[in-house]
Design an enzyme around this catalytic site. Structure first.
Site, PDB file in Angstrom:
ATOM      1  N   ARG A  51      -0.597  -9.554  13.006  1.00 32.07           N
ATOM      2  CA  ARG A  51      -1.193  -8.472  12.202  1.00 32.07           C
ATOM      3  C   ARG A  51      -2.060  -9.044  11.080  1.00 32.07           C
ATOM      4  NH1 ARG A  51       3.793  -5.166  10.441  1.00 32.07           N
ATOM      5  NH2 ARG A  51       2.329  -3.665   9.645  1.00 32.07           N
ATOM      6  N   ARG A  55      11.543  -6.289   4.372  1.00 38.14           N
ATOM      7  CA  ARG A  55      11.237  -4.847   4.380  1.00 38.14           C
ATOM      8  C   ARG A  55      12.223  -4.106   5.286  1.00 38.14           C
ATOM      9  NH1 ARG A  55       5.381  -2.164   5.285  1.00 38.14           N
ATOM     10  NH2 ARG A  55       5.324  -3.287   7.248  1.00 38.14           N
ATOM     11  N   ARG A  65      11.464  -2.658  10.988  1.00 41.96           N
ATOM     12  CA  ARG A  65      10.447  -2.186  11.922  1.00 41.96           C
ATOM     13  C   ARG A  65      10.212  -3.247  12.997  1.00 41.96           C
ATOM     14  NH1 ARG A  65       5.440  -0.083   8.285  1.00 41.96           N
ATOM     15  NH2 ARG A  65       4.295  -1.188   9.905  1.00 41.96           N
ATOM     16  N   ARG A 118      -9.358   0.979   8.656  1.00 43.54           N
ATOM     17  CA  ARG A 118      -8.952  -0.408   8.881  1.00 43.54           C
ATOM     18  C   ARG A 118     -10.029  -1.203   9.613  1.00 43.54           C
ATOM     19  NH1 ARG A 118      -2.910   0.592   8.913  1.00 43.54           N
ATOM     20  NH2 ARG A 118      -1.910  -1.429   8.706  1.00 43.54           N
ATOM     21  N   LYS A 123       0.835  -1.217   0.000  1.00 40.82           N
ATOM     22  CA  LYS A 123       0.000   0.000   0.000  1.00 40.82           C
ATOM     23  C   LYS A 123       0.864   1.259   0.000  1.00 40.82           C
ATOM     24  CE  LYS A 123      -1.997  -0.991   3.914  1.00 40.82           C
ATOM     25  NZ  LYS A 123      -1.302  -2.261   4.242  1.00 40.82           N
TER      26      LYS A 123
HETATM   27  P1  ADP Z   1       2.265  -1.796   3.246  1.00 40.38           P
HETATM   28  O1  ADP Z   1       2.314  -0.290   3.164  1.00 40.38           O
HETATM   29  O2  ADP Z   1       1.045  -2.361   2.592  1.00 40.38           O
HETATM   30  O3  ADP Z   1       2.459  -2.306   4.640  1.00 40.38           O
HETATM   31  P2  ADP Z   1       4.821  -1.676   1.823  1.00 40.38           P
HETATM   32  O4  ADP Z   1       4.510  -0.761   0.700  1.00 40.38           O
HETATM   33  O5  ADP Z   1       5.655  -1.138   2.940  1.00 40.38           O
HETATM   34  O6  ADP Z   1       3.466  -2.365   2.396  1.00 40.38           O
HETATM   35  O7  ADP Z   1       5.522  -2.983   1.198  1.00 40.38           O
HETATM   36  C1  ADP Z   1       5.967  -4.042   2.055  1.00 40.38           C
HETATM   37  C2  ADP Z   1       7.330  -4.535   1.582  1.00 40.38           C
HETATM   38  O8  ADP Z   1       7.187  -5.210   0.337  1.00 40.38           O
HETATM   39  C3  ADP Z   1       8.352  -3.412   1.348  1.00 40.38           C
HETATM   40  O9  ADP Z   1       9.627  -3.904   1.701  1.00 40.38           O
HETATM   41  C4  ADP Z   1       8.242  -3.135  -0.159  1.00 40.38           C
HETATM   42  O10 ADP Z   1       9.467  -2.647  -0.704  1.00 40.38           O
HETATM   43  C5  ADP Z   1       7.912  -4.529  -0.707  1.00 40.38           C
HETATM   44  N1  ADP Z   1       7.008  -4.525  -1.855  1.00 40.38           N
HETATM   45  C6  ADP Z   1       5.983  -3.656  -2.116  1.00 40.38           C
HETATM   46  N2  ADP Z   1       5.328  -3.986  -3.256  1.00 40.38           N
HETATM   47  C7  ADP Z   1       5.956  -5.116  -3.735  1.00 40.38           C
HETATM   48  C8  ADP Z   1       5.759  -5.954  -4.883  1.00 40.38           C
HETATM   49  N3  ADP Z   1       4.788  -5.709  -5.786  1.00 40.38           N
HETATM   50  N4  ADP Z   1       6.587  -7.019  -5.036  1.00 40.38           N
HETATM   51  C9  ADP Z   1       7.560  -7.269  -4.133  1.00 40.38           C
HETATM   52  N5  ADP Z   1       7.813  -6.534  -3.046  1.00 40.38           N
HETATM   53  C10 ADP Z   1       7.020  -5.460  -2.837  1.00 40.38           C
HETATM   54  P1  AMP Z   2       1.102   0.519   8.838  1.00 37.65           P
HETATM   55  O1  AMP Z   2       2.278   1.414   8.761  1.00 37.65           O
HETATM   56  O2  AMP Z   2      -0.056   0.993   8.006  1.00 37.65           O
HETATM   57  O3  AMP Z   2       1.437  -0.928   8.617  1.00 37.65           O
HETATM   58  O4  AMP Z   2       0.573   0.620  10.357  1.00 37.65           O
HETATM   59  C1  AMP Z   2       1.376   0.207  11.437  1.00 37.65           C
HETATM   60  C2  AMP Z   2       0.511   0.021  12.683  1.00 37.65           C
HETATM   61  O5  AMP Z   2      -0.094   1.272  13.056  1.00 37.65           O
HETATM   62  C3  AMP Z   2      -0.653  -0.963  12.553  1.00 37.65           C
HETATM   63  O6  AMP Z   2      -0.272  -2.308  12.726  1.00 37.65           O
HETATM   64  C4  AMP Z   2      -1.584  -0.460  13.647  1.00 37.65           C
HETATM   65  O7  AMP Z   2      -1.143  -0.868  14.940  1.00 37.65           O
HETATM   66  C5  AMP Z   2      -1.407   1.060  13.573  1.00 37.65           C
HETATM   67  N1  AMP Z   2      -2.384   1.664  12.649  1.00 37.65           N
HETATM   68  C6  AMP Z   2      -2.121   2.288  11.459  1.00 37.65           C
HETATM   69  N2  AMP Z   2      -3.256   2.705  10.889  1.00 37.65           N
HETATM   70  C7  AMP Z   2      -4.270   2.332  11.709  1.00 37.65           C
HETATM   71  C8  AMP Z   2      -5.684   2.445  11.668  1.00 37.65           C
HETATM   72  N3  AMP Z   2      -6.319   3.042  10.638  1.00 37.65           N
HETATM   73  N4  AMP Z   2      -6.398   1.934  12.698  1.00 37.65           N
HETATM   74  C9  AMP Z   2      -5.809   1.353  13.740  1.00 37.65           C
HETATM   75  N5  AMP Z   2      -4.478   1.175  13.836  1.00 37.65           N
HETATM   76  C10 AMP Z   2      -3.710   1.672  12.848  1.00 37.65           C
END
Ligand code: ADP
Ligand code: AMP
Length: 214
Positions: free
Chosen positions: A171, A127, A160, A88, A13
């Site tokens: 999660r 990541r 992270r 969420r 995302k």
């Molecule tokens: P989210 O915001 O949904 O938690 P991220 O954008 O941080 O996810 O992506 C999670 C991990 O996967 C990161 O390390 C990112 O670089 C990698 N990633 C994102 N999209 C892809 C993809 N299409 N294929 C492989 N790896 C990806």
């Molecule tokens: P993210 O960076 O989107 O993966 O979010 C990291 C963490 O922040 C999540 O696992 C939740 O603990 C918290 N968080 C982020 N967005 C929300 C939301 N909309 N509602 C509740 N918790 C959230």
């Protein structure tokens, strides 16, 4: 363009939201980033949120909803926005509906980035995030130019705390129970589009842009 990015943790995302925000010149609003900034600055909100985030749980709705509503009322959101990681839960989605109604605006699309759980668990191990600016990398799929160093600000890259496998599994359970019902919620409102998030990062971006139009 008013958009929501929906998907499991690690679906991509944030990666896609940054690209879409650049393409359409709209602000990228990540609730996860907002919480991490608050944790870094040791604010009261940050300290509260951390207790949930460290366990892989969602932060309570009442702590999230007002932050997003305030953010959407800022001037830079006049031309649109992309929400990443919000809503969420169903109550968050309903609160967002109310806030949008008061503002007399509607969403254009809810983009569901679809990635199966097995792929998520593998992906999360790779990541890395910049400890200074929050930019995200993947050791294999989106590596930084220099190992352990952010391309953008040269900050140190870290894993992270909530990306440890045990927390990722928690999660994912939370995602299935509390967030996945939003797919149905936005399908019924005819706002949902789904993209295959297992493809290359560039291909996913292309597909989203094709769906949204230029
Ligand atoms: P989210 O915001 O949904 O938690 P991220 O954008 O941080 O996810 O992506 C999670 C991990 O996967 C990161 O390390 C990112 O670089 C990698 N990633 C994102 N999209 C892809 C993809 N299409 N294929 C492989 N790896 C990806
Ligand atoms: P993210 O960076 O989107 O993966 O979010 C990291 C963490 O922040 C999540 O696992 C939740 O603990 C918290 N968080 C982020 N967005 C929300 C939301 N909309 N509602 C509740 N918790 C959230």
């Amino acid at each position: 363009m008013r958009l929501i990015m929906l998907g499991a943790p690690g679906a991509g995302k944030g990666t896609q939201a940054k690209r879409i925000a650049d393409k359409y010149t709209i602000p990228h609003i990540s609730t996860g980033d907002i919480f991490r900034a608050n944790i870094k600055n040791e604010t009261e909100l940050g300290m509260k949120a951390k207790t949930y985030m460290d366990k892989g749980l969602l932060v309570p709705d009442d702590l999230v909803v007002d932050i997003v509503a305030d953010r959407l009322n800022q001037r830079d959101c006049d031309k649109g926005f992309i929400l990443d990681g919000f809503p969420r839960t169903i109550p968050q989605a309903k609160a967002l509906d109310e806030a949008l109604q008061v503002m007399d605006i509607t969403l254009d699309y809810v983009i569901n980035v679809d990635v199966p759980d097995e792929a998520i668990v593998k992906r999360m191990a790779g990541r890395r995030a910049c400890s200074v600016c929050g930019a995200t990398y993947h050791l294999k799929h989106n590596p930084p130019k220099k190992e352990d160093q952010c391309d953008v600000c040269h900050g140190t890259l870290i894993q992270r705390d909530d990306d440890k496998e045990e927390t990722v599994l928690k999660r994912l359970t939370v995602y299935h129970e509390q967030t996945k019902p939003l797919i149905d919620y936005y399908t019924k409102k005819d706002e949902l589009v789904t993209v295959d998030g297992t493809r290359d990062i560039d291909l996913v971006t292309e597909e989203i842009i094709r769906l949204l139009g230029d």
